[in-house]
Design a protein around this motif. Sequence first.
Motif, PDB file in Angstrom:
ATOM      1  N   GLY A 161      43.595  31.991  28.552  1.00 10.49           N
ATOM      2  CA  GLY A 161      44.567  31.633  30.245  1.00 10.49           C
ATOM      3  C   GLY A 161      44.110  31.089  30.869  1.00 10.49           C
ATOM      4  O   GLY A 161      42.497  30.375  30.538  1.00 10.49           O
ATOM      5  N   ARG A 179      47.138  32.699  37.757  1.00 10.74           N
ATOM      6  CA  ARG A 179      47.521  32.267  36.213  1.00 10.74           C
ATOM      7  C   ARG A 179      48.263  32.478  34.797  1.00 10.74           C
ATOM      8  O   ARG A 179      48.784  33.121  35.182  1.00 10.74           O
ATOM      9  CB  ARG A 179      46.350  33.625  35.518  1.00 10.74           C
ATOM     10  CG  ARG A 179      44.915  34.390  36.504  1.00 10.74           C
ATOM     11  CD  ARG A 179      44.432  35.492  36.290  1.00 10.74           C
ATOM     12  NE  ARG A 179      45.159  36.361  36.489  1.00 10.74           N
ATOM     13  CZ  ARG A 179      45.369  36.677  37.809  1.00 10.74           C
ATOM     14  NH1 ARG A 179      44.697  36.794  38.443  1.00 10.74           N
ATOM     15  NH2 ARG A 179      45.711  38.378  37.722  1.00 10.74           N
ATOM     16  N   GLY A 235      44.220  28.208  35.038  1.00 11.43           N
ATOM     17  CA  GLY A 235      44.738  28.598  35.978  1.00 11.43           C
ATOM     18  C   GLY A 235      45.303  27.862  36.764  1.00 11.43           C
ATOM     19  O   GLY A 235      45.213  26.044  36.698  1.00 11.43           O
ATOM     20  N   ASP A 244      46.114  34.626  42.564  1.00  9.99           N
ATOM     21  CA  ASP A 244      43.976  35.062  43.012  1.00  9.99           C
ATOM     22  C   ASP A 244      44.155  34.755  44.684  1.00  9.99           C
ATOM     23  O   ASP A 244      44.531  33.227  44.726  1.00  9.99           O
ATOM     24  CB  ASP A 244      43.474  34.380  42.453  1.00  9.99           C
ATOM     25  CG  ASP A 244      43.031  35.398  40.796  1.00  9.99           C
ATOM     26  OD1 ASP A 244      43.541  36.332  41.023  1.00  9.99           O
ATOM     27  OD2 ASP A 244      42.922  34.570  39.470  1.00  9.99           O
ATOM     28  N   THR A 257      45.689  30.522  43.182  1.00 10.41           N
ATOM     29  CA  THR A 257      45.734  30.379  41.931  1.00 10.41           C
ATOM     30  C   THR A 257      47.251  31.143  41.099  1.00 10.41           C
ATOM     31  O   THR A 257      46.574  32.597  41.069  1.00 10.41           O
ATOM     32  CB  THR A 257      44.428  30.051  41.341  1.00 10.41           C
ATOM     33  OG1 THR A 257      43.354  30.024  42.435  1.00 10.41           O
ATOM     34  CG2 THR A 257      43.826  30.189  40.089  1.00 10.41           C
ATOM     35  N   PRO A 278      39.879  29.343  34.058  1.00  4.80           N
ATOM     36  CA  PRO A 278      40.279  31.315  33.798  1.00  4.80           C
ATOM     37  C   PRO A 278      38.899  31.392  35.008  1.00  4.80           C
ATOM     38  O   PRO A 278      37.886  30.538  34.951  1.00  4.80           O
ATOM     39  CB  PRO A 278      39.976  31.572  32.984  1.00  4.80           C
ATOM     40  CG  PRO A 278      40.434  31.300  31.930  1.00  4.80           C
ATOM     41  CD  PRO A 278      39.479  29.345  32.399  1.00  4.80           C
ATOM     42  N   ARG A 279      38.655  32.203  35.955  1.00  3.74           N
ATOM     43  CA  ARG A 279      37.599  32.880  37.183  1.00  3.74           C
ATOM     44  C   ARG A 279      37.032  33.665  35.355  1.00  3.74           C
ATOM     45  O   ARG A 279      36.999  34.508  35.047  1.00  3.74           O
ATOM     46  CB  ARG A 279      38.757  33.774  37.473  1.00  3.74           C
ATOM     47  CG  ARG A 279      37.324  34.420  38.815  1.00  3.74           C
ATOM     48  CD  ARG A 279      37.975  35.087  39.629  1.00  3.74           C
ATOM     49  NE  ARG A 279      38.550  34.755  40.570  1.00  3.74           N
ATOM     50  CZ  ARG A 279      39.409  34.709  42.058  1.00  3.74           C
ATOM     51  NH1 ARG A 279      39.236  35.987  41.967  1.00  3.74           N
ATOM     52  NH2 ARG A 279      40.035  34.152  42.631  1.00  3.74           N
TER      53      ARG A 279
END
Length: 464
Positions: free
Chosen positions: A259, A276, A261, A84, A274, A177-178
């Motif tokens: 997950g 993952r 990051g 990302d 980033t 995580p986002r």
Amino acid sequence: MSVASKSGFHLDKEAWARFFIAIGGLALAFALAVFSTVLRTAGQIWLMSVVASAALLLAGIVGLTTVPYLARRVALHRVRDAFDYEVTREGVVYMLMVLVIGVAALNTGNNLLFIVVSAMLAAILVSGVASASVLRSLQLDASLPEHIFAGSPVLARMVVQNRRRFLPSFSVTLVPPRIKKRGKRLRWEPSTFAFPTKAPRHRQWLRLPDVSLQLVEDAETVSGIFNDRLYFPYLPARGSVTREVELHFARRGRYQQDGFGLSTRFPFSFLMKTRRVPLRREIVVYPSVSETDELFEILPMITGEFEVFVRGRGHDLYGLREYQPHDLARHVDWKATARTGSLKVREYTREDERKLRIVFDNPRAGEVAAEAYDRAVDLAASLAWHFAGENTDLSFLAPGNEGTQDIYSFLRYLALAEPSQQGESELDRLRVSDDYNVIFTARPRGSIPTSLWACSYFIFMNER
């Protein structure tokens, strides 16, 4: 471009054939483009136009037929989804500087400015390659405690390992995580075309499958376990760094995370890149077992009745003593009372085992308010945890958790407990035994079997 088989890997003949056809087509297009330049020099304008158009058409055919096929074969979506990207404030300022210097170079024709712009663009490329190399060499492991209670902080261990042999990694941050924010967007959804549109369904002449553009609310993805950021300034080559992070869980229940990051701004902070890491973790948070005012209020009464029950259920006579208010009437020795003129009770020898059973009679949905249900769950967990540390033969009874003596199994049940959709009660199956029962129930007092009152302490969920 290879395919797996039982014997190993072999070449994908179709993919390689298309690759070489594409190379041949592009080489032919390049030759036609060069030939068109020669024709223009010779003054053959019409012939030059035909040859140039053929070169352009050939290159377009190769691009439309071969490139998408090869892109699918090498699974470009995996490469794209590996990272990302987020432009930083420094990166925006740097790109504005590149743009200003590039415009100045075009206006002045100064070769020095062109060299500066080239060097600045090369720095962006170097930054991307270096940060990707740093993140790809990292491996993450997360160790979580086995038993976690709501409201009590716990320590989780995060280990980041650098697998590169010679080069260290710098400025790496472990991030959650986002989170996708809840929002609405236009999306094509299945629908039905009907005519007349406003008529009832049974009066519509025509109904056909259709699609319509609708405003749909996106689902919200919430990070369940890890919500902090951990910074690792330096990771040695072929080494690892361990950090501990404190986790807090306010409520009982199941928490999971699919997950993590790993992000970095190294080396120039132009981009926050980033990677993952698909590391799945799942935990069950037990109810709170803190010593609340409600526990201090109810514990002495349970302990007192339990002691009376234990002292009175032996069979060998120990002696006679004066009657006390908490003694049972069936233990009164009337002969000794008549002889002495005061109430005397028989005291029996206490058996070695102190059997206590905690029964959670899970109510049906809607019988108990949500707050009262959660308080009952917390109180049941606190009592179980308290008596587990005493000299007591402790057992538990609950729907799906029948007759267990494992405290953690009962706590796990309470952590995931929800009001039942079935009407069966645990009290309908409960039988009188040598155990003293602490029963959590939402049933009315009048529906409790009379045989249970002498050997049980009731906690009514809907009265607390």
